[in-house]
Design a protein around this motif. Structure first.
Motif, short mmCIF file in Angstrom:
data_model
loop_
_atom_site.label_atom_id
_atom_site.label_comp_id
_atom_site.label_asym_id
_atom_site.label_seq_id
_atom_site.Cartn_x
_atom_site.Cartn_y
_atom_site.Cartn_z
N GLY A 231 0.84 -1.19 0.00
CA GLY A 231 0.00 0.00 0.00
C GLY A 231 0.87 1.23 0.00
N ARG A 232 0.28 2.39 0.18
CA ARG A 232 1.06 3.63 0.14
C ARG A 232 1.57 4.00 1.53
NH1 ARG A 232 -1.61 7.72 -2.69
NH2 ARG A 232 -2.65 6.10 -3.82
N PHE A 233 2.64 4.81 1.56
CA PHE A 233 3.22 5.27 2.81
C PHE A 233 3.47 6.77 2.70
CE2 PHE A 233 6.77 6.46 5.50
CZ PHE A 233 6.38 5.92 6.72
N GLY A 234 3.06 7.51 3.70
CA GLY A 234 3.31 8.95 3.72
C GLY A 234 3.70 9.40 5.10
N HIS A 235 4.45 10.49 5.16
CA HIS A 235 4.86 11.05 6.44
C HIS A 235 4.69 12.56 6.38
CE1 HIS A 235 7.74 12.49 9.54
NE2 HIS A 235 7.10 11.54 10.20
#
Length: 90
Positions: free
Chosen positions: A22-26
């Protein structure tokens, strides 16, 4: 493997030490983000305006990687990206 999306909460450090499908964001903040050696993300990764340091060494990203306005710039040693790179992650 973790399935879904990962997002680090503002004010908290974040470590990903297993595959993420899946996607990862910070979001920008002053905490450290570390993706452990051998971890992988299948999907887009976005790291923007982090001031705590971001360690991507030994990580595989199967998707686009965008890094902007991070101080210091992310550690890219041993990083494998199977997609386009943008900003500081070029």
């Amino acid at each position: 493997m973790t399935v879904g999306s990962g997002r680090a909460a503002p004010g908290l450090g974040y470590g990903l030490c297993r595959p993420l499908d899946g996607r990862f964001g910070h979001p920008g903040d002053r905490r450290t983000v570390a993706l452990c050696d051998g971890s992988s993300v299948t999907g887009p990764v976005t790291l923007v305006a982090d001031a705590g340091g971001t360690d991507l060494s030994g990580t595989t990203v199967d998707g686009p990687l965008r890094c902007e306005d991070n101080t210091p710039a992310p550690d890219l040693r041993g990083l494998v990206v199977r997609g386009p790179r943008y900003g500081q992650c070029r």
